[in-house]
Design an enzyme around this catalytic site. Structure first.
Site, PDB file in Angstrom:
ATOM      1  N   LYS A 178    -101.464   2.842 -20.242  1.00  0.00           N
ATOM      2  CA  LYS A 178    -102.661   2.247 -19.620  1.00  0.00           C
ATOM      3  C   LYS A 178    -103.891   2.458 -20.501  1.00  0.00           C
ATOM      4  CE  LYS A 178    -104.947   4.781 -16.410  1.00  0.00           C
ATOM      5  NZ  LYS A 178    -106.402   4.993 -16.611  1.00  0.00           N
ATOM      6  N   ASN A 179    -104.085   3.685 -20.939  1.00  0.00           N
ATOM      7  CA  ASN A 179    -105.340   3.986 -21.642  1.00  0.00           C
ATOM      8  C   ASN A 179    -105.367   3.436 -23.069  1.00  0.00           C
ATOM      9  OD1 ASN A 179    -106.321   5.143 -19.368  1.00  0.00           O
ATOM     10  ND2 ASN A 179    -105.970   7.261 -20.002  1.00  0.00           N
TER      11      ASN A 179
ATOM     12  N   CYS B 204    -118.317   9.524 -10.682  1.00  0.00           N
ATOM     13  CA  CYS B 204    -116.861   9.452 -10.712  1.00  0.00           C
ATOM     14  C   CYS B 204    -116.307  10.684 -10.024  1.00  0.00           C
ATOM     15  CB  CYS B 204    -116.424   9.401 -12.173  1.00  0.00           C
ATOM     16  SG  CYS B 204    -114.654   9.462 -12.408  1.00  0.00           S
TER      17      CYS B 204
ATOM     18  N   ARG C 243    -119.389  12.009 -16.108  1.00  0.00           N
ATOM     19  CA  ARG C 243    -118.938  10.981 -17.042  1.00  0.00           C
ATOM     20  C   ARG C 243    -120.058  10.022 -17.460  1.00  0.00           C
ATOM     21  NH1 ARG C 243    -113.205   8.666 -15.335  1.00  0.00           N
ATOM     22  NH2 ARG C 243    -112.946   8.422 -17.575  1.00  0.00           N
TER      23      ARG C 243
ATOM     24  N   ASP D 104    -105.485  14.897 -18.584  1.00  0.00           N
ATOM     25  CA  ASP D 104    -104.774  13.975 -17.686  1.00  0.00           C
ATOM     26  C   ASP D 104    -103.429  14.524 -17.211  1.00  0.00           C
ATOM     27  OD1 ASP D 104    -106.876  12.240 -17.891  1.00  0.00           O
ATOM     28  OD2 ASP D 104    -105.900  10.856 -19.278  1.00  0.00           O
TER      29      ASP D 104
ATOM     30  N   ARG E  51    -103.137   2.490  -9.698  1.00  0.00           N
ATOM     31  CA  ARG E  51    -104.053   2.147 -10.796  1.00  0.00           C
ATOM     32  C   ARG E  51    -103.426   2.473 -12.144  1.00  0.00           C
ATOM     33  NH1 ARG E  51    -110.163   3.915 -10.417  1.00  0.00           N
ATOM     34  NH2 ARG E  51    -109.905   3.060 -12.489  1.00  0.00           N
TER      35      ARG E  51
HETATM   36  C1  EPZ Z   1    -110.577   8.581 -21.334  1.00  0.00           C
HETATM   37  O1  EPZ Z   1    -111.748   8.536 -20.542  1.00  0.00           O
HETATM   38  C2  EPZ Z   1    -109.435   8.233 -20.411  1.00  0.00           C
HETATM   39  N1  EPZ Z   1    -109.649   6.911 -19.842  1.00  0.00           N
HETATM   40  C3  EPZ Z   1    -109.343   9.283 -19.311  1.00  0.00           C
HETATM   41  O2  EPZ Z   1    -108.200   8.970 -18.551  1.00  0.00           O
HETATM   42  C4  EPZ Z   1    -109.150  10.663 -19.947  1.00  0.00           C
HETATM   43  O3  EPZ Z   1    -109.154  11.642 -18.945  1.00  0.00           O
HETATM   44  C5  EPZ Z   1    -110.283  10.938 -20.940  1.00  0.00           C
HETATM   45  O4  EPZ Z   1    -110.369   9.862 -21.914  1.00  0.00           O
HETATM   46  C6  EPZ Z   1    -110.129  12.241 -21.693  1.00  0.00           C
HETATM   47  O5  EPZ Z   1    -108.917  12.258 -22.390  1.00  0.00           O
HETATM   48  C7  EPZ Z   1    -109.356   5.827 -20.558  1.00  0.00           C
HETATM   49  O6  EPZ Z   1    -108.927   5.907 -21.700  1.00  0.00           O
HETATM   50  C8  EPZ Z   1    -109.527   4.515 -19.907  1.00  0.00           C
HETATM   51  P1  EPZ Z   1    -114.227  10.772 -22.650  1.00  0.00           P
HETATM   52  P2  EPZ Z   1    -113.185   8.550 -21.234  1.00  0.00           P
HETATM   53  O7  EPZ Z   1    -115.347   9.863 -22.982  1.00  0.00           O
HETATM   54  O8  EPZ Z   1    -113.118   7.814 -22.502  1.00  0.00           O
HETATM   55  C9  EPZ Z   1    -118.125  13.346 -21.824  1.00  0.00           C
HETATM   56  C10 EPZ Z   1    -106.923   8.871 -16.534  1.00  0.00           C
HETATM   57  O9  EPZ Z   1    -106.616   9.569 -15.560  1.00  0.00           O
HETATM   58  N2  EPZ Z   1    -118.895  12.160 -22.248  1.00  0.00           N
HETATM   59  O10 EPZ Z   1    -113.325  11.221 -23.757  1.00  0.00           O
HETATM   60  O11 EPZ Z   1    -114.158   8.111 -20.211  1.00  0.00           O
HETATM   61  C11 EPZ Z   1    -117.410  13.107 -20.490  1.00  0.00           C
HETATM   62  O12 EPZ Z   1    -118.265  13.289 -19.396  1.00  0.00           O
HETATM   63  C12 EPZ Z   1    -108.272   8.996 -17.133  1.00  0.00           C
HETATM   64  O13 EPZ Z   1    -106.173   8.027 -17.043  1.00  0.00           O
HETATM   65  C13 EPZ Z   1    -120.261  12.263 -22.418  1.00  0.00           C
HETATM   66  O14 EPZ Z   1    -120.849  13.327 -22.214  1.00  0.00           O
HETATM   67  O15 EPZ Z   1    -113.348  10.106 -21.495  1.00  0.00           O
HETATM   68  C14 EPZ Z   1    -116.289  14.108 -20.566  1.00  0.00           C
HETATM   69  O16 EPZ Z   1    -116.761  15.361 -20.175  1.00  0.00           O
HETATM   70  C15 EPZ Z   1    -109.350   9.550 -16.341  1.00  0.00           C
HETATM   71  N3  EPZ Z   1    -120.963  11.150 -22.801  1.00  0.00           N
HETATM   72  C16 EPZ Z   1    -115.938  14.141 -22.050  1.00  0.00           C
HETATM   73  O17 EPZ Z   1    -117.076  13.573 -22.737  1.00  0.00           O
HETATM   74  C17 EPZ Z   1    -120.334   9.960 -23.040  1.00  0.00           C
HETATM   75  O18 EPZ Z   1    -121.014   8.997 -23.390  1.00  0.00           O
HETATM   76  C18 EPZ Z   1    -114.712  13.341 -22.452  1.00  0.00           C
HETATM   77  O19 EPZ Z   1    -114.785  12.037 -21.904  1.00  0.00           O
HETATM   78  C19 EPZ Z   1    -118.951   9.867 -22.893  1.00  0.00           C
HETATM   79  C20 EPZ Z   1    -118.237  10.988 -22.499  1.00  0.00           C
END
Ligand code: EPZ
Length: 422
Positions: free
Chosen positions: A22-23, A117, A122, A305, A397
């Protein structure tokens, strides 16, 4: 709405195949916006999030045609709208990943910010900062990010933390920028690497995906491509825990050991046997579940995850485990439901102390997000009596037919209409 009803105690055995990721699929679908030519995406999982992504792309003017159950052709010959509306972005945060490609292709984009969220704040500041560094003029107005740029310009970008989504958004934008972009402290996840492979098949010049620094030499235009999405390492990990928690013996076809190293190491530490098998991994458990310490980290560390699923396993261990969640600040909601099933878990800040109990007891439980749902299903497989997992739409989802796959392995699990659901 449906619920999932599980009679715990059945030992899983047999073979099961992992679906497409998915991701990986979601940003790859968004990448179709970068070219007027058709792109073909294979090994797409059939999930609610994929349908939501398709609705967004259709809204932008992208046409689609299913080639078979898991292969989709997308064609963004004409972009009709530059807006990703709130209704879609709030349903699925990954809709925000369209910002980079839409802006790079058309010079403008208006994308709703996702809002809160269930697993943490996030924010999207790193996405915005990265795309702004490429020369976009960005304003935040009325809950939307409004971005303009004649043509983006390559530059050096340092990311404060290796965000998966921000890395993906920036490399899609930089693929069509003038000149070279160096993205430092980039996310290294296999899904980022798969997106880079897709973009390179479309004519992009991206190197270093999978390392800390990704370099993108911008090109004038991108063309069509035919790409097969990688398998879902998180689904594979979930099925591995299913085998482990039931004391089963399961071959997980399509599970890639190289992408699951931290997960395999932690399962072995807890007493689970993991061996390579033809086309995948064989997971068996004969002995007790041993307590372990676990800390989630960006790839190649242990994935956030799979934290909820491991908590369900460790709730059945002989001894006390400590889980530290370092990626998302509110990702222990499943623990509260596991407590209802008799688990012994104490939480303080990012740490959960999980004291194993001899047997969980089935109960009606409710999930708040995708991985929490799968953790409750896993807990139900091991618990005595009946567990009912409500709000199954979370599971749908991100898991393709998880209940049918588990049933084929011998689980007593069924999906029934939830007449009490509001
Ligand atoms: C991706 O989310 C995945 N989703 C998530 O999968 C996964 O948990 C996550 O990466 C971490 O591996 C998809 O790929 C669609 P991040 P993403 O930006 O990209 C902070 C699932 O269950 N951050 O790597 O949104 C954020 O708050 C899901 O399939 C900022 O501070 O995750 C978090 O603490 C849920 N500012 C950390 O970085 C930003 O602009 C990592 O988030 C962006 C992120």
């Amino acid at each position: 709405m449906d619920k999932i009803v599980i009679q715990g105690g059945a030992r899983l055995s047999g073979e099961v195949a992992v679906s497409g990721s998915k991701n990986a699929a979601l940003p790859i679908m968004m990448a179709s916006v970068l070219t007027p030519e058709p792109v073909i995406i294979r090994n797409l999982p059939r999930l609610r999030d994929i349908t939501t992504a398709l609705t967004l792309l259709n809204h932008l003017g992208v046409e689609h045609r299913w080639i078979d159950d898991h292969a989709l052709e997308l064609c963004a010959a004409r972009i009709k709208s530059h807006e990703a509306p709130y209704d879609l972005v709030k349903t699925m945060r990954a809709s925000f990943f369209v910002l980079g490609p839409l802006l790079a292709r058309t010079g403008r984009a208006r994308v709703s910010t996702p809002g809160g969220c269930a697993i943490g704040a996030r924010p999207v500041n790193l996405h915005i900062r990265g795309i702004r560094s490429l020369g976009a003029r960005i304003q935040l107005r009325h809950g939307y990010v409004e971005a303009h740029a004649e043509r983006l310009v390559g530059t050096r970008i340092w990311m404060d933390n290796p965000s998966v989504g921000a890395t993906e958004n920036v490399i899609m934008a930089a693929a069509l920028a003038r000149g070279r972009t160096a993205l430092e402290n980039a996310a290294r996840e296999p899904e980022v690497q798969d997106l880079a492979r897709m973009l390179n098949a479309m004519g992009a010049r991206i190197s270093g995906a999978g390392n800390h620094v990704i370099e993108i030499e911008g090109v004038e235009r991108l063309h069509g491509a035919d790409h097969t999405v990688i398998n879902d390492r998180i689904e594979a990990g979930t099925l591995m825990v299913a085998a482990a928690i039931t004391g089963g013996d399961v071959v997980i076809r399509g599970a890639c050991a190289g992408e699951l190293e931290a997960t395999i190491a932690k399962l072995r530490e807890s007493g689970v046997e993991v061996a390579s098998a033809a086309g995948g991994l064989r997971v068996r458990r004969h002995n007790i579940i041993r307590p372990i310490e676990l800390r989630t980290l960006p790839y190649p560390g242990f994935p956030t995850d799979l934290q909820a699923q491991m908590m369900a396993l460790l709730a059945n261990a002989e001894g006390t485990s400590v889980i530290t969640e370092t990626i998302f600040e509110n990702r222990f909601m499943h623990a509260l439901e596991l407590l209802r099933m008799g688990a012994d878990i104490a939480m303080k800040g990012p740490t959960a102390v999980v004291r194993g109990v001899p047997r969980l007891s089935g109960a009606p439980v409710m999930a708040t997000d995708l991985r929490a749902s799968s953790s409750l299903v896993l807990a139900g497989l091991a618990a005595e009596n009946t567990t009912e997992v409500q709000r199954v739409y979370h599971l749908d989802r991100g898991y393709e037919a998880l209940d049918s796959k588990l049933r084929a392995l011998g689980a007593r699990i069924e999906r029934v209409p939830d007449r009490g659901a509001s």
